[in-house]
Design an enzyme around this catalytic site. Structure first.
Site, mmCIF file in Angstrom:
data_model
loop_
_atom_site.group_PDB
_atom_site.id
_atom_site.type_symbol
_atom_site.label_atom_id
_atom_site.label_comp_id
_atom_site.label_asym_id
_atom_site.label_seq_id
_atom_site.Cartn_x
_atom_site.Cartn_y
_atom_site.Cartn_z
ATOM 1 N N HIS A 82 32.812 105.467 59.107
ATOM 2 C CA HIS A 82 33.780 105.371 58.021
ATOM 3 C C HIS A 82 35.131 105.753 58.608
ATOM 4 O O HIS A 82 35.317 106.875 59.083
ATOM 5 C CB HIS A 82 33.401 106.297 56.864
ATOM 6 C CG HIS A 82 32.151 105.880 56.165
ATOM 7 N ND1 HIS A 82 31.244 106.781 55.619
ATOM 8 C CD2 HIS A 82 31.631 104.644 55.919
ATOM 9 C CE1 HIS A 82 30.241 106.112 55.067
ATOM 10 N NE2 HIS A 82 30.458 104.821 55.238
ATOM 11 N N GLU A 85 36.872 109.137 58.114
ATOM 12 C CA GLU A 85 36.131 110.358 58.443
ATOM 13 C C GLU A 85 36.261 110.578 59.943
ATOM 14 O O GLU A 85 35.488 110.048 60.742
ATOM 15 C CB GLU A 85 34.678 110.218 57.993
ATOM 16 C CG GLU A 85 34.565 110.047 56.479
ATOM 17 C CD GLU A 85 33.165 109.686 56.002
ATOM 18 O OE1 GLU A 85 32.224 109.760 56.823
ATOM 19 O OE2 GLU A 85 33.011 109.338 54.816
ATOM 20 N N HIS A 190 29.408 111.753 60.300
ATOM 21 C CA HIS A 190 30.295 111.444 59.183
ATOM 22 C C HIS A 190 31.094 112.683 58.788
ATOM 23 O O HIS A 190 30.979 113.748 59.411
ATOM 24 C CB HIS A 190 29.483 110.962 57.980
ATOM 25 C CG HIS A 190 28.887 109.602 58.143
ATOM 26 N ND1 HIS A 190 29.389 108.481 57.541
ATOM 27 C CD2 HIS A 190 27.820 109.179 58.875
ATOM 28 C CE1 HIS A 190 28.662 107.429 57.864
ATOM 29 N NE2 HIS A 190 27.698 107.833 58.686
ATOM 30 N N GLU A 251 26.814 115.061 58.459
ATOM 31 C CA GLU A 251 28.131 115.241 57.843
ATOM 32 C C GLU A 251 28.709 116.522 58.429
ATOM 33 O O GLU A 251 28.215 117.614 58.158
ATOM 34 C CB GLU A 251 27.992 115.357 56.330
ATOM 35 C CG GLU A 251 27.280 114.184 55.658
ATOM 36 C CD GLU A 251 28.198 113.006 55.378
ATOM 37 O OE1 GLU A 251 29.414 113.126 55.649
ATOM 38 O OE2 GLU A 251 27.705 111.970 54.885
#
Length: 389
Positions: A82, A85, A190, A251
């Protein structure tokens, strides 16, 4: 373009220390070139494709290729899928620096790089990155690619057999890349939260998972749990089903595009985990699938008893790898309508070597993998239908 990158890399200097700044696409590429120039014996810089805007998708492979390549596992990290990110691309650049500067200095990392090849793609979405906004912790500016497609939801759904249209050029590049190496372990980094996610990403209800429980375990749930805890949805399922690669989604930052002065803290928080996670590639079982004349067999279907739902294949000269927790197992090798089974044990702290010799006859069965997956999906949907009755 490569000439410009070489010039910029030379300006950086071979002894340049990577700064804690946001490296735009040109600076990122120049740094990769500089590392490859400075450490040619242990790095290989290659491109797996281009983006919608024609930007290269770079991967830096790290490892001493002059050492034995016999049953050598490959591991990978992918960052910045992404585009907004961005912490992942910066920590992966610093991980590259750590690996190359530690080789020959740190015994653990030297041994690891002598027996493993690490592939690092700092950014899968440089087009989206160009549209991100520094300091914007939330939102979707730059999340998608040139076509504003979420690349993490663009991989074919191999569980429910749903096609994804159209498959983006970046997605296809990664899909084509996966079978080219003996990838064993992987993570997709991410931002926007702090969590480790692993298959199944899609939620399957069955007789073993109460309705509404949110629990969706895959056949290797114990290993994925261990790997996730060692570190602390979309593409990971595709890696696991299609290529047998154990991948989790990490993440690594609550803020998607933080200010540059916060980057040292993210590196400190993730450095040890990034290394320790990859060290787990040397566990479970590995070996060769051979015929009666000791010729390597590619394309044999392999399963672990009790985990038949996701078969894996022998490839790259008959090699196979499977990450497993300590315990007793049975490996089943299916080829040319015959099955050969061997029991083995996995001991903590080591990988079990298990070569299997089979009498395969003259021709193989090319549809055995699809048949096994189909049988698994039939069982899943049968359970779902039971719950709905």
């Amino acid at each position: 373009m490569l000439v410009c990158l070489l010039l910029l890399a030379s300006l950086l200097g071979s002894d340049a220390t990577l700064s804690f700044d946001h490296h735009d696409n040109a600076a990122l590429e120049a740094y990769l070139v500089s590392v490859n120039q400075t450490y040619p014996d242990i790095t290989n810089l290659y491109q797996i494709g281009t983006t919608g805007n024609g930007k290269p998708l770079w991967v830096l492979a790290i490892g001493n290729s002059t050492e034995s390549t016999d049953l050598r596992p490959h591991v990978k990290y992918i960052g910045n899928m992404h585009g907004n990110e961005v912490v992942s691309r910066e920590v992966l650049l610093h991980l590259i620096e750590l690996f190359v500067t530690s080789y020959g200095q740190n015994a653990t990392l030297t041994r690891f790089l002598n027996t493993t090849t690490v592939h690092i793609m700092p950014t899968m979405n440089p087009d989206g990155y160009s549209n991100g906004i520094v300091g914007k912790c939330l939102g979707y500016d730059g999340r998608g690619n040139k076509n504003n497609v979420d690349l993490n939801r663009n991989f074919p759904d191999l569980i429910f057999d749903k096609s994804v249209k159209p498959v983006q050029i970046e997605t296809q590049a990664v899909m084509d890349w996966l079978p080219e190496h003996s990838f064993v372990l992987s993570a997709n980094l991410h931002g926007g939260a702090m969590v480790a996610n692993y298959p199944w990403d899609l939620y399957l209800e069955s007789s073993d998972t109460p309705p509404g429980s949110g629990i969706s375990p895959c056949p290797d749930d114990d290993t994925f749990r261990f790997l996730s805890l060692t570190y602390a949805r979309g593409m990971q399922d595709y890696n696991y089903i299609k290529e047998g690669i154990f991948e989790i989604t990490l993440e690594v930052a609550c803020c998607k595009f933080p200010q540059a002065d916060t980057l040292p803290g993210f590196w400190t928080a993730n450095k040890d985990a990034l290394v320790n996670y990859l060290l787990e590639a040397h566990k479970g079982v590995k070996g060769y699938i051979l015929d009666e004349n000791n010729n390597a067999i590619d394309g044999a279907e392999l399963t672990i008893s009790g985990r038949e739902g996701v078969p894996f294949m022998s490839k790259h000269g008959g090699q196979y790898f499977r990450l497993l927790m300590p315990g007793s197992y049975t490996l089943n090798v299916h080829y040319n309508n015959t099955t050969t089974s061997k029991a083995f044990k996995v001991i903590d702290g080591s990988v079990t070597r298990l070569d299997v010799k089979i009498n395969h006859g003259s021709t193989g069965s090319g549809n055995s993998l699809q048949a096994s997956v189909a049988a698994f999906l039939f069982a899943v949907f049968a359970n779902i239908s039971t719950l709905l009755d």
